[in-house]
Design a protein around this motif. Structure first.
Motif, PDB file in Angstrom:
ATOM      1  N   CYS A 183       0.844  -1.201   0.000  1.00  0.00           N
ATOM      2  CA  CYS A 183       0.000   0.000   0.000  1.00  0.00           C
ATOM      3  C   CYS A 183       0.877   1.248   0.000  1.00  0.00           C
ATOM      4  CB  CYS A 183      -0.923  -0.011   1.216  1.00  0.00           C
ATOM      5  SG  CYS A 183      -2.114   1.344   1.196  1.00  0.00           S
ATOM      6  N   ARG A 184       1.994   1.189   0.705  1.00  0.00           N
ATOM      7  CA  ARG A 184       2.910   2.333   0.756  1.00  0.00           C
ATOM      8  C   ARG A 184       3.459   2.653  -0.642  1.00  0.00           C
ATOM      9  NH1 ARG A 184       6.868   0.337   3.744  1.00  0.00           N
ATOM     10  NH2 ARG A 184       8.344   0.238   2.049  1.00  0.00           N
ATOM     11  N   GLU A 185       3.842   1.618  -1.397  1.00  0.00           N
ATOM     12  CA  GLU A 185       4.352   1.824  -2.755  1.00  0.00           C
ATOM     13  C   GLU A 185       3.262   2.407  -3.656  1.00  0.00           C
ATOM     14  OE1 GLU A 185       7.631  -1.723  -3.397  1.00  0.00           O
ATOM     15  OE2 GLU A 185       5.512  -2.244  -3.437  1.00  0.00           O
ATOM     16  N   LEU A 186       2.062   1.851  -3.560  1.00  0.00           N
ATOM     17  CA  LEU A 186       0.953   2.336  -4.380  1.00  0.00           C
ATOM     18  C   LEU A 186       0.582   3.767  -4.016  1.00  0.00           C
ATOM     19  CD1 LEU A 186      -1.240  -0.883  -4.355  1.00  0.00           C
ATOM     20  CD2 LEU A 186      -0.083   0.091  -6.348  1.00  0.00           C
ATOM     21  N   GLU A 187       0.572   4.075  -2.744  1.00  0.00           N
ATOM     22  CA  GLU A 187       0.226   5.424  -2.287  1.00  0.00           C
ATOM     23  C   GLU A 187       1.254   6.433  -2.799  1.00  0.00           C
ATOM     24  OE1 GLU A 187      -2.459   7.728  -0.990  1.00  0.00           O
ATOM     25  OE2 GLU A 187      -2.694   5.791  -0.027  1.00  0.00           O
ATOM     26  N   GLN A 188       2.542   6.074  -2.745  1.00  0.00           N
ATOM     27  CA  GLN A 188       3.578   6.976  -3.238  1.00  0.00           C
ATOM     28  C   GLN A 188       3.435   7.194  -4.746  1.00  0.00           C
ATOM     29  OE1 GLN A 188       5.854   8.770  -1.381  1.00  0.00           O
ATOM     30  NE2 GLN A 188       6.053   9.779  -3.359  1.00  0.00           N
ATOM     31  N   ALA A 189       3.149   6.135  -5.473  1.00  0.00           N
ATOM     32  CA  ALA A 189       2.957   6.262  -6.925  1.00  0.00           C
ATOM     33  C   ALA A 189       1.730   7.118  -7.226  1.00  0.00           C
ATOM     34  CB  ALA A 189       2.809   4.879  -7.556  1.00  0.00           C
ATOM     35  N   TYR A 190       0.697   6.992  -6.415  1.00  0.00           N
ATOM     36  CA  TYR A 190      -0.514   7.802  -6.598  1.00  0.00           C
ATOM     37  C   TYR A 190      -0.200   9.278  -6.355  1.00  0.00           C
ATOM     38  CZ  TYR A 190      -5.203   9.642  -5.784  1.00  0.00           C
ATOM     39  OH  TYR A 190      -6.345  10.394  -5.828  1.00  0.00           O
ATOM     40  N   LEU A 191       0.579   9.560  -5.320  1.00  0.00           N
ATOM     41  CA  LEU A 191       0.939  10.945  -5.025  1.00  0.00           C
ATOM     42  C   LEU A 191       1.837  11.535  -6.110  1.00  0.00           C
ATOM     43  CD1 LEU A 191       1.601  10.658  -1.178  1.00  0.00           C
ATOM     44  CD2 LEU A 191      -0.382  11.669  -2.319  1.00  0.00           C
ATOM     45  N   ASP A 192       2.596  10.671  -6.805  1.00  0.00           N
ATOM     46  CA  ASP A 192       3.483  11.132  -7.870  1.00  0.00           C
ATOM     47  C   ASP A 192       2.745  11.413  -9.181  1.00  0.00           C
ATOM     48  OD1 ASP A 192       5.591  10.965  -6.127  1.00  0.00           O
ATOM     49  OD2 ASP A 192       6.334   9.038  -6.894  1.00  0.00           O
ATOM     50  N   LEU A 193       1.476  10.985  -9.277  1.00  0.00           N
ATOM     51  CA  LEU A 193       0.713  11.254 -10.491  1.00  0.00           C
ATOM     52  C   LEU A 193       0.517  12.759 -10.648  1.00  0.00           C
ATOM     53  CD1 LEU A 193      -2.157   8.591 -10.376  1.00  0.00           C
ATOM     54  CD2 LEU A 193      -0.208   8.647 -11.935  1.00  0.00           C
ATOM     55  N   LEU A 194       0.738  13.247 -11.867  1.00  0.00           N
ATOM     56  CA  LEU A 194       0.576  14.681 -12.098  1.00  0.00           C
ATOM     57  C   LEU A 194      -0.886  15.088 -12.033  1.00  0.00           C
ATOM     58  CD1 LEU A 194       3.143  15.155 -14.991  1.00  0.00           C
ATOM     59  CD2 LEU A 194       3.423  15.662 -12.555  1.00  0.00           C
ATOM     60  N   ASN A 195      -1.733  14.328 -12.686  1.00  0.00           N
ATOM     61  CA  ASN A 195      -3.165  14.606 -12.686  1.00  0.00           C
ATOM     62  C   ASN A 195      -3.888  13.362 -12.201  1.00  0.00           C
ATOM     63  OD1 ASN A 195      -2.849  17.195 -13.815  1.00  0.00           O
ATOM     64  ND2 ASN A 195      -2.672  16.301 -15.852  1.00  0.00           N
ATOM     65  N   ALA A 196      -4.126  13.290 -10.912  1.00  0.00           N
ATOM     66  CA  ALA A 196      -4.828  12.127 -10.370  1.00  0.00           C
ATOM     67  C   ALA A 196      -6.270  12.153 -10.875  1.00  0.00           C
ATOM     68  CB  ALA A 196      -4.798  12.150  -8.848  1.00  0.00           C
ATOM     69  N   PRO A 197      -6.685  11.097 -11.553  1.00  0.00           N
ATOM     70  CA  PRO A 197      -8.026  11.098 -12.143  1.00  0.00           C
ATOM     71  C   PRO A 197      -9.121  10.880 -11.101  1.00  0.00           C
ATOM     72  CG  PRO A 197      -6.987   8.996 -12.517  1.00  0.00           C
ATOM     73  CD  PRO A 197      -5.965   9.863 -11.844  1.00  0.00           C
ATOM     74  N   ALA A 198     -10.269  11.428 -11.386  1.00  0.00           N
ATOM     75  CA  ALA A 198     -11.436  11.192 -10.530  1.00  0.00           C
ATOM     76  C   ALA A 198     -12.054   9.865 -10.940  1.00  0.00           C
ATOM     77  CB  ALA A 198     -12.444  12.320 -10.700  1.00  0.00           C
ATOM     78  N   TYR A 199     -12.652   9.186  -9.975  1.00  0.00           N
ATOM     79  CA  TYR A 199     -13.269   7.889 -10.257  1.00  0.00           C
ATOM     80  C   TYR A 199     -14.450   7.664  -9.337  1.00  0.00           C
ATOM     81  CZ  TYR A 199     -10.334   6.506  -6.281  1.00  0.00           C
ATOM     82  OH  TYR A 199      -9.724   6.428  -5.051  1.00  0.00           O
ATOM     83  N   VAL A 200     -15.263   6.685  -9.750  1.00  0.00           N
ATOM     84  CA  VAL A 200     -16.433   6.280  -8.983  1.00  0.00           C
ATOM     85  C   VAL A 200     -16.251   4.810  -8.633  1.00  0.00           C
ATOM     86  CG1 VAL A 200     -18.938   5.957  -9.074  1.00  0.00           C
ATOM     87  CG2 VAL A 200     -17.880   7.890 -10.257  1.00  0.00           C
ATOM     88  N   LEU A 201     -16.536   4.463  -7.392  1.00  0.00           N
ATOM     89  CA  LEU A 201     -16.409   3.064  -6.982  1.00  0.00           C
ATOM     90  C   LEU A 201     -17.617   2.269  -7.472  1.00  0.00           C
ATOM     91  CD1 LEU A 201     -15.139   3.505  -3.318  1.00  0.00           C
ATOM     92  CD2 LEU A 201     -13.824   2.746  -5.297  1.00  0.00           C
ATOM     93  N   LEU A 202     -17.361   1.255  -8.282  1.00  0.00           N
ATOM     94  CA  LEU A 202     -18.433   0.363  -8.718  1.00  0.00           C
ATOM     95  C   LEU A 202     -18.705  -0.683  -7.646  1.00  0.00           C
ATOM     96  CD1 LEU A 202     -17.301  -0.276 -12.406  1.00  0.00           C
ATOM     97  CD2 LEU A 202     -19.101   1.263 -11.600  1.00  0.00           C
ATOM     98  N   ARG A 203     -17.634  -1.185  -7.077  1.00  0.00           N
ATOM     99  CA  ARG A 203     -17.711  -2.141  -5.972  1.00  0.00           C
ATOM    100  C   ARG A 203     -16.692  -1.653  -4.944  1.00  0.00           C
ATOM    101  NH1 ARG A 203     -19.113  -7.761  -5.575  1.00  0.00           N
ATOM    102  NH2 ARG A 203     -19.594  -7.659  -7.785  1.00  0.00           N
ATOM    103  N   PRO A 204     -17.169  -1.052  -3.861  1.00  0.00           N
ATOM    104  CA  PRO A 204     -16.237  -0.543  -2.857  1.00  0.00           C
ATOM    105  C   PRO A 204     -15.358  -1.678  -2.331  1.00  0.00           C
ATOM    106  CG  PRO A 204     -18.500   0.059  -2.315  1.00  0.00           C
ATOM    107  CD  PRO A 204     -18.561  -0.860  -3.474  1.00  0.00           C
ATOM    108  N   PRO A 205     -14.163  -1.350  -1.842  1.00  0.00           N
ATOM    109  CA  PRO A 205     -13.298  -2.395  -1.312  1.00  0.00           C
ATOM    110  C   PRO A 205     -14.009  -3.194  -0.230  1.00  0.00           C
ATOM    111  CG  PRO A 205     -12.130  -0.317  -1.421  1.00  0.00           C
ATOM    112  CD  PRO A 205     -13.551  -0.029  -1.734  1.00  0.00           C
ATOM    113  N   GLU A 206     -13.973  -4.503  -0.373  1.00  0.00           N
ATOM    114  CA  GLU A 206     -14.577  -5.380   0.625  1.00  0.00           C
ATOM    115  C   GLU A 206     -13.694  -6.598   0.804  1.00  0.00           C
ATOM    116  OE1 GLU A 206     -18.497  -6.354  -0.764  1.00  0.00           O
ATOM    117  OE2 GLU A 206     -17.762  -7.145  -2.650  1.00  0.00           O
ATOM    118  N   SER A 207     -13.597  -7.043   2.051  1.00  0.00           N
ATOM    119  CA  SER A 207     -12.742  -8.175   2.388  1.00  0.00           C
ATOM    120  C   SER A 207     -13.570  -9.435   2.580  1.00  0.00           C
ATOM    121  CB  SER A 207     -11.955  -7.883   3.671  1.00  0.00           C
ATOM    122  OG  SER A 207     -11.131  -6.762   3.481  1.00  0.00           O
ATOM    123  N   GLY A 208     -12.949 -10.545   2.302  1.00  0.00           N
ATOM    124  CA  GLY A 208     -13.598 -11.837   2.474  1.00  0.00           C
ATOM    125  C   GLY A 208     -12.553 -12.935   2.458  1.00  0.00           C
ATOM    126  N   LEU A 209     -13.020 -14.162   2.455  1.00  0.00           N
ATOM    127  CA  LEU A 209     -12.116 -15.312   2.447  1.00  0.00           C
ATOM    128  C   LEU A 209     -12.144 -15.988   1.082  1.00  0.00           C
ATOM    129  CD1 LEU A 209     -12.879 -17.003   5.887  1.00  0.00           C
ATOM    130  CD2 LEU A 209     -10.852 -15.726   5.246  1.00  0.00           C
TER     131      LEU A 209
END
Length: 151
Positions: A20-46
């Motif tokens: 998550c740390r690597e992904l978060e840093q890459a996201y912060l490095d994006l010049l124009n972070a795009p807007a998005y809509v969650l189709l299926r919010p993050p959910e955990s399961g087995l």
């Protein structure tokens, strides 16, 4: 077509293994972070893990693992999906975002591909280091027979 599918599967595997740390840093490095809509919010399961003896034998259940999934849509209609081990919902959301960015045909896709390549190199280096550490502790056992002189 097959190469495209295999390439996307490889990219998704790299994103799923990225922290998550690597992904978060890459996201912060994006010049124009795009807007998005969650189709299926993050959910955990087995999920049930299966294995095969020798990669060819019959499958058997190994156990269960926690997994988080997410699906989102960029405002231009591009969808992204992610499945990651563990319960980190932000990791799944960011992995889905980068999956969507990879599918775009603009400069964002090429910049995202560079990020994926960087993740892949880092994961390969960590895997090699782990493998070398394990190999350094390897013990070879062998049987030694003593020659006995006849009486």
């Amino acid at each position: 077509m097959r190469n495209d599918v295999e390439r996307r599967q490889r990219w998704m595997a790299v994103l799923a293994r990225a922290s998550c740390r690597e992904l978060e840093q890459a996201y912060l490095d994006l010049l124009n972070a795009p807007a998005y809509v969650l189709l299926r919010p993050p959910e955990s399961g087995l999920v049930l893990l299966q294995g095969r003896a020798g990669e060819t034998g019959p499958s058997f259940n190994v156990g269960e693992a926690t997994m988080t999934r997410c699906a989102l849509k960029l405002l231009d209609g591009t969808t992204g999906f992610a499945f990651v081990l563990g319960r980190d919902q932000r990791q799944a959301e960011l992995a889905a975002l980068f999956d969507a960015l990879l599918q775009r045909g603009d400069e964002t896709a090429s910049a995202t591909l560079k990020v994926i390549s960087k993740f892949e190199r880092a994961q390969s280096m960590r895997r090699d280091l782990k493998s070398r550490k394990a190999a350094s502790t390897k013990v070879d056992f062998f049987a030694m027979t003593q020659a006995r002189e006849p009486k």
